[in-house]
Design an enzyme around this catalytic site. Structure first.
Site, PDB file in Angstrom:
ATOM      1  N   LYS A 115       7.707  -6.698   4.650  1.00  0.00           N
ATOM      2  CA  LYS A 115       7.025  -5.550   5.274  1.00  0.00           C
ATOM      3  C   LYS A 115       5.856  -6.020   6.137  1.00  0.00           C
ATOM      4  O   LYS A 115       5.694  -5.564   7.269  1.00  0.00           O
ATOM      5  CB  LYS A 115       6.564  -4.580   4.170  1.00  0.00           C
ATOM      6  CG  LYS A 115       5.879  -3.333   4.695  1.00  0.00           C
ATOM      7  CD  LYS A 115       6.071  -2.152   3.757  1.00  0.00           C
ATOM      8  CE  LYS A 115       5.281  -2.293   2.464  1.00  0.00           C
ATOM      9  NZ  LYS A 115       3.838  -2.115   2.653  1.00  0.00           N
ATOM     10  N   ARG A 133       3.879  -6.785  11.792  1.00  0.00           N
ATOM     11  CA  ARG A 133       3.247  -7.698  12.751  1.00  0.00           C
ATOM     12  C   ARG A 133       4.193  -8.072  13.886  1.00  0.00           C
ATOM     13  O   ARG A 133       3.756  -8.241  15.028  1.00  0.00           O
ATOM     14  CB  ARG A 133       2.749  -8.948  12.015  1.00  0.00           C
ATOM     15  CG  ARG A 133       1.496  -8.652  11.173  1.00  0.00           C
ATOM     16  CD  ARG A 133       1.287  -9.721  10.124  1.00  0.00           C
ATOM     17  NE  ARG A 133       0.018  -9.633   9.417  1.00  0.00           N
ATOM     18  CZ  ARG A 133      -0.230  -8.799   8.384  1.00  0.00           C
ATOM     19  NH1 ARG A 133       0.700  -7.980   7.952  1.00  0.00           N
ATOM     20  NH2 ARG A 133      -1.408  -8.809   7.795  1.00  0.00           N
ATOM     21  N   SER A 180      -9.132  -9.117   2.175  1.00  0.00           N
ATOM     22  CA  SER A 180      -8.136  -8.190   2.712  1.00  0.00           C
ATOM     23  C   SER A 180      -7.511  -8.743   3.983  1.00  0.00           C
ATOM     24  O   SER A 180      -8.196  -8.937   4.996  1.00  0.00           O
ATOM     25  CB  SER A 180      -8.776  -6.830   3.008  1.00  0.00           C
ATOM     26  OG  SER A 180      -7.899  -6.059   3.806  1.00  0.00           O
ATOM     27  N   GLN A 228      -5.467  -7.091   5.724  1.00  0.00           N
ATOM     28  CA  GLN A 228      -5.437  -6.003   6.707  1.00  0.00           C
ATOM     29  C   GLN A 228      -6.707  -6.016   7.544  1.00  0.00           C
ATOM     30  O   GLN A 228      -6.665  -5.867   8.765  1.00  0.00           O
ATOM     31  CB  GLN A 228      -5.285  -4.655   6.001  1.00  0.00           C
ATOM     32  CG  GLN A 228      -3.914  -4.480   5.364  1.00  0.00           C
ATOM     33  CD  GLN A 228      -3.793  -3.191   4.582  1.00  0.00           C
ATOM     34  OE1 GLN A 228      -4.739  -2.408   4.493  1.00  0.00           O
ATOM     35  NE2 GLN A 228      -2.627  -2.949   4.011  1.00  0.00           N
ATOM     36  N   ASP A 277      -0.062  -7.075  -4.532  1.00  0.00           N
ATOM     37  CA  ASP A 277       0.900  -5.965  -4.626  1.00  0.00           C
ATOM     38  C   ASP A 277       1.792  -6.082  -5.860  1.00  0.00           C
ATOM     39  O   ASP A 277       2.596  -5.188  -6.125  1.00  0.00           O
ATOM     40  CB  ASP A 277       1.771  -5.917  -3.369  1.00  0.00           C
ATOM     41  CG  ASP A 277       0.962  -5.486  -2.157  1.00  0.00           C
ATOM     42  OD1 ASP A 277      -0.061  -4.799  -2.330  1.00  0.00           O
ATOM     43  OD2 ASP A 277       1.355  -5.852  -1.031  1.00  0.00           O
ATOM     44  N   ARG A 300      -3.841   2.000  -8.550  1.00  0.00           N
ATOM     45  CA  ARG A 300      -2.733   1.379  -9.303  1.00  0.00           C
ATOM     46  C   ARG A 300      -3.130   0.986 -10.726  1.00  0.00           C
ATOM     47  O   ARG A 300      -2.259   0.883 -11.591  1.00  0.00           O
ATOM     48  CB  ARG A 300      -2.188   0.162  -8.539  1.00  0.00           C
ATOM     49  CG  ARG A 300      -1.361   0.591  -7.337  1.00  0.00           C
ATOM     50  CD  ARG A 300      -0.774  -0.555  -6.563  1.00  0.00           C
ATOM     51  NE  ARG A 300       0.158  -0.037  -5.566  1.00  0.00           N
ATOM     52  CZ  ARG A 300       0.581  -0.698  -4.497  1.00  0.00           C
ATOM     53  NH1 ARG A 300       0.139  -1.929  -4.271  1.00  0.00           N
ATOM     54  NH2 ARG A 300       1.436  -0.157  -3.655  1.00  0.00           N
ATOM     55  N   ARG A 320       5.422   1.211  -5.174  1.00  0.00           N
ATOM     56  CA  ARG A 320       5.445   0.130  -6.170  1.00  0.00           C
ATOM     57  C   ARG A 320       5.282   0.672  -7.600  1.00  0.00           C
ATOM     58  O   ARG A 320       5.774   0.079  -8.554  1.00  0.00           O
ATOM     59  CB  ARG A 320       4.392  -0.923  -5.851  1.00  0.00           C
ATOM     60  CG  ARG A 320       4.641  -1.573  -4.495  1.00  0.00           C
ATOM     61  CD  ARG A 320       3.937  -2.886  -4.316  1.00  0.00           C
ATOM     62  NE  ARG A 320       3.782  -3.199  -2.893  1.00  0.00           N
ATOM     63  CZ  ARG A 320       4.757  -3.640  -2.108  1.00  0.00           C
ATOM     64  NH1 ARG A 320       5.965  -3.849  -2.579  1.00  0.00           N
ATOM     65  NH2 ARG A 320       4.534  -3.883  -0.831  1.00  0.00           N
TER      66      ARG A 320
END
Ligand code: S3P
Length: 448
Positions: free
Chosen positions: A28, A33, A174, A176, A327, A358, A403
Site C-alpha cells: 500500500k 507513492r 512518522s 507520512q 501497523d 488501535r 487491520r
C-alpha cells in the site's frame, strides 16, 4: 467504499489446517507513492502490481484531479502521465481521500509548495485523525492550512507561492510526515532537510532516488539526516510494486495459530524498516523459514514457509522496533493471545491515532474474547492463553479500521468459539482479496 456503505458483518470459525500459497497484493505504501511520484515526473510512468485497494484508488483519483493522467490497463497494471514538479493544476472540487491517512498527508505535502488552494476530506475515521503533524512543518515552507478544531479534516490548504526550503526534525516517528515534507521540498528552491531520530519506512527516499532526485542520507548520532535538492526534473520510471508485508502478516499469523497449518507466503519484504513483526515472531518461537532471498521491485524479499507453532512464548517487544512494525501490533496482539506468558508492547502510543485507536480497539475486542489485557497510554500487554486457549465467542467493533477487522477474523480461525466483526468492509481499503485468499487456504469465513 469503506465506511461509506452499509456495515458488512463477518464471522470466522475454528478453521484449518491452513495450506497452500498466499499471494498477497501489492504494498500500500509503495502503491500510493508510485502514483504520486509518477504524477511529479515528466512523461509516462508504468506501474505493475499496484494495489487496487480503495485507499490507493482514492489517491489515483486525486492525482487526476491535480492534472495527471492516470490509466488502468489491467489488474495492477497502470500508467501515470506526470505533470512535473510544480506542475499540478488546482483541483475543481474537494479531494476525498476516503480512509487513507497516507493518501491525504502525502498529497497535502505534494501540493503545499505550489500556488493553489485545495480542500481535503475523508471518511469518519480520517476526519478524526490529526493533520497538524503535517501542516505544522508545511507552514515552514509558507503553506497555510485551515481545518476543523484540533487540525482535523475537512481542511483547506493554500500552497506557498514563494516557498522557502526547510530543515525539520520530526517530533514523531512518522514516514507520512517525513514524506510530506520531502514532497513539499521537491518544489522549494535549495535544500530541504528532514531529520529522523528513529528510522521509519524509507520508500519515499528509495523512490525519489529512482526517479532521479538528488537526495542523500547521512546516518549520524542525531539519527538520519535526509537532504533533498529542490526542483529536480523527475524522470518517469517503471515501478514493480512488491507484495505488502503488512498484508502478508495476516495469513502468516493465521498459519502460526491454526493447528496443523503449513503455508507459503511468497515475496515478503525484508526491508529493515518494515520487517519488525517477522523478527518478533521468530523471537516468540514461530516456525518461519525465510527462503529464496532476492530483490523484487527494489526491495529485499524472501518467501516465507510458515508452520503452526504450538509453543509460542510471550516476549517484551523492544520499543525502538515500533516504527518497523507499527501497523502489525493488532495482529501481533492476537498471536500473543495464543502464546504462553505475557507479551509486552511498549512505546506504541502512535497506535492511538491510526485508522482507529488501535490499543483500545484490540484491548476491548480481546477482552470480549476472554483474554486478559493491561494497557496505558503508550503500552499494551496481552496475557497469553497458549495454543487453542482463546475462548472467543464475541463480536469485535472494528471502528472503520481494516487491520482491526482482519486481526479479529484471524483470531476466530483459532479460537474455541467463533469471533465476529461488526464491519468487515474496511478490509477493502488495503486487502481486497482477503476473504477469498483466506478461504482458499482453508479458513472458515462467513458473511454475517
Ligand atoms: C505509512 C506510514 C505509517 C503507517 C501507514 C503507512 C506510509 O504511518 O502506519 O499505514 O505509507 O508512510 P505513520 O507515518 O503515521 O507512522
Amino acid at each position: 467504499m469503506s465506511g461509506h456503505g452499509e456495515a458488512q458483518p463477518m464471522t470466522a470459525r475454528k478453521s484449518g489446517p491452513l495450506s497452500g500459497t498466499a499471494a498477497v497484493p501489492g504494498d500500500k505504501s509503495i502503491s500510493h507513492r508510485a502514483l504520486i511520484f509518477g504524477a511529479m515526473a515528466v512523461g509516462e510512468t508504468q506501474i505493475t502490481g499496484l494495489l487496487e485497494g480503495q485507499d490507493v484508488l482514492d489517491t489515483a483519483k486525486a492525482m487526476r484531479a491535480f492534472g495527471a493522467e492516470v490509466t488502468r490497463h489491467g489488474l495492477g497494471d497502470w500508467s501515470v502521465h506526470g505533470v512535473g514538479v510544480g506542475g499540478f493544476r488546482e483541483p475543481a472540487d474537494v479531494i476525498d481521500c476516503g480512509n487513507s491517512g497516507t493518501g491525504v498527508r502525502l498529497i497535502m505535502g505534494t501540493m503545499a509548495t505550489t500556488a493553489m488552494t485545495a480542500t481535503f476530506t475523508g471518511d469518519a475515521s480520517l476526519r478524526k485523525r490529526p493533520m497538524g503533524r503535517v501542516t505544522d512543518p508545511l507552514s515552514l515552507f509558507g503553506t497555510r492550512a485551515y481545518g476543523r478544531q484540533g487540525g482535523r479534516l475537512p481542511m483547506t490548504v493554500v500552497g506557498a507561492a514563494n516557498p522557502v526550503p526547510v530543515r525539520y526534525a520530526l517530533p514523531v516517528a512518522s514516514a507520512q510526515v517525513k514524506s510530506a515534507v520531502l514532497l513539499a521540498g521537491l518544489n522549494a528552491p535549495g535544500e530541504t532537510v528532514v531529520i529522523e531520530r528513529e528510522p521509519t519506512r524509507d520508500h519515499s527516499e528509495r523512490m525519489l532516488l529512482g526517479f532521479g532526485a538528488e537526495l542523500h542520507v547521512e546516518k549520524g548520532t542525531e539519527g538520519h539526516i535526509i537532504t533533498l535538492k529542490g526542483r529536480p526534473e523527475l524522470r518517469p520510471q517503471s515501478v514493480a510494486v512488491p507484495r505488502d508485508p503488512s498484508s502478508a502478516a495476516f495469513p502468516v499469523c493465521a498459519a502460526l495459530i491454526v493447528e496443523g497449518s503449513d503455508i507459503l507466503v511468497p515475496g515478503v519484504s525484508q526491508n529493515l524498516t518494515r520487517n519488525g513483526l517477522y523478527i518478533t515472531l521468530v523471537e516468540m518461537g514461530a516456525e518461519i523459514d525465510f527462503q529464496n532471498p532476492r530483490e523484487e521491485g527494489g526491495e529485499p524479499v524472501a518467501d516465507l514457509r510458515v508452520r503452526f507453532s504450538g509453543n509460542l512464548k510471550g516476549i517484551e517487544v523492544p520499543p525502538e522496533r515500533a516504527p518497523s512494525m507499527i501497523d502489525e501490533y493488532p495482529i501481533l496482539s492476537v498471536v500473543a493471545a495464543f502464546a504462553t506468558g505475557k507479551t509486552v508492547m511498549k512505546g506504541v502510543k502512535e497506535l492511538r491515532v491510526k485508522e482507529s485507536d488501535r490499543i483500545d480497539a484490540m484491548a476491548r475486542g480481546l477482552e470480549a474474547c476472554g483474554v486478559r489485557i493491561e494497557e496505558d497510554e503508550d503500552t499494551l500487554i496481552v496475557h497469553g492463553m497458549g495454543a487453542g486457549g482463546m475462548p472467543g465467542g464475541a463480536t469485535a467493533a472494528t471502528h472503520l479500521d481494516h487491520r482491526i477487522a482482519m486481526s479479529f477474523l484471524v483470531a476466530g480461525m483459532a479460537a474455541q468459539k467463533p469471533v465476529s466483526v461488526d464491519d468487515a468492509s474496511p478490509i477493502l481499503t488495503s486487502f481486497p482479496i482477503f476473504e477469498g485468499l483466506m478461504k482458499d487456504l482453508g479458513a472458515t469465513l462467513e458473511r454475517g
